[in-house]
Motif scaffolding. Sequence first.
Motif, mmCIF file in Angstrom:
data_model
loop_
_atom_site.group_PDB
_atom_site.id
_atom_site.type_symbol
_atom_site.label_atom_id
_atom_site.label_comp_id
_atom_site.label_asym_id
_atom_site.label_seq_id
_atom_site.Cartn_x
_atom_site.Cartn_y
_atom_site.Cartn_z
ATOM 1 N N THR A 1 -15.445 103.053 53.030
ATOM 2 C CA THR A 1 -16.220 104.073 53.294
ATOM 3 C C THR A 1 -16.937 103.790 54.353
ATOM 4 O O THR A 1 -17.938 102.967 54.505
ATOM 5 C CB THR A 1 -16.825 104.417 52.069
ATOM 6 O OG1 THR A 1 -16.266 104.886 50.867
ATOM 7 C CG2 THR A 1 -17.683 105.946 52.458
ATOM 8 N N THR A 2 -17.090 104.852 55.362
ATOM 9 C CA THR A 2 -18.136 104.962 56.536
ATOM 10 C C THR A 2 -18.118 106.209 56.837
ATOM 11 O O THR A 2 -17.886 107.366 56.491
ATOM 12 C CB THR A 2 -17.405 104.303 57.839
ATOM 13 O OG1 THR A 2 -18.347 104.060 58.952
ATOM 14 C CG2 THR A 2 -16.210 104.873 58.450
ATOM 15 N N THR A 3 -19.536 106.414 57.673
ATOM 16 C CA THR A 3 -20.054 107.681 58.060
ATOM 17 C C THR A 3 -19.741 107.815 59.524
ATOM 18 O O THR A 3 -20.073 107.063 60.249
ATOM 19 C CB THR A 3 -21.647 107.894 57.710
ATOM 20 O OG1 THR A 3 -21.647 107.836 56.312
ATOM 21 C CG2 THR A 3 -21.980 109.361 58.208
ATOM 22 N N VAL A 4 -19.321 108.936 59.957
ATOM 23 C CA VAL A 4 -19.092 109.106 61.445
ATOM 24 C C VAL A 4 -19.779 110.639 61.623
ATOM 25 O O VAL A 4 -19.544 111.621 60.508
ATOM 26 C CB VAL A 4 -17.549 109.376 61.633
ATOM 27 C CG1 VAL A 4 -17.015 107.959 61.651
ATOM 28 C CG2 VAL A 4 -16.725 110.493 61.118
ATOM 29 N N TYR A 5 -20.161 110.982 62.779
ATOM 30 C CA TYR A 5 -20.784 112.095 63.015
ATOM 31 C C TYR A 5 -19.984 112.756 64.045
ATOM 32 O O TYR A 5 -19.543 112.262 65.157
ATOM 33 C CB TYR A 5 -22.129 112.063 63.728
ATOM 34 C CG TYR A 5 -23.195 111.624 62.520
ATOM 35 C CD1 TYR A 5 -23.884 112.446 61.799
ATOM 36 C CD2 TYR A 5 -23.450 110.311 62.480
ATOM 37 C CE1 TYR A 5 -24.560 112.138 60.684
ATOM 38 C CE2 TYR A 5 -24.170 109.584 61.329
ATOM 39 C CZ TYR A 5 -24.979 110.735 60.632
ATOM 40 O OH TYR A 5 -25.565 110.226 59.630
ATOM 41 N N ASN B 1 -15.063 119.558 63.622
ATOM 42 C CA ASN B 1 -14.953 119.887 62.221
ATOM 43 C C ASN B 1 -13.905 120.886 61.702
ATOM 44 O O ASN B 1 -13.309 121.139 61.012
ATOM 45 C CB ASN B 1 -16.522 119.870 61.446
ATOM 46 C CG ASN B 1 -16.327 119.964 59.801
ATOM 47 O OD1 ASN B 1 -15.504 119.207 59.435
ATOM 48 N ND2 ASN B 1 -17.195 121.040 59.438
ATOM 49 N N ALA C 1 -9.097 113.057 56.713
ATOM 50 C CA ALA C 1 -9.519 111.536 56.914
ATOM 51 C C ALA C 1 -8.189 110.773 57.350
ATOM 52 O O ALA C 1 -8.297 109.961 58.211
ATOM 53 C CB ALA C 1 -9.875 110.892 55.498
#
Length: 64
Positions: A6-10, A16, A31
């Motif tokens: 799991t990672t966070t990307v902006y 989006n 994903a």
Amino acid sequence: MAKKITTTVYITEEQNLKLKELHYRTKVPVAEYIREGINLVLEKYKNEISGQMSFDDLIKSDKE
């Protein structure tokens, strides 16, 4: 299949919305598209990543 982390990307709001529309039309998870995009970048910059060069890469660099 490799283990996923799991990672966070902006991303931008436009990215989006486009990813959600793509998901809606194809039923492919957002994903999966993000992972595919990462793979495209890694392939594009594979020579920048440390490691052994392939024989084909050596031949290309000699011709340049």
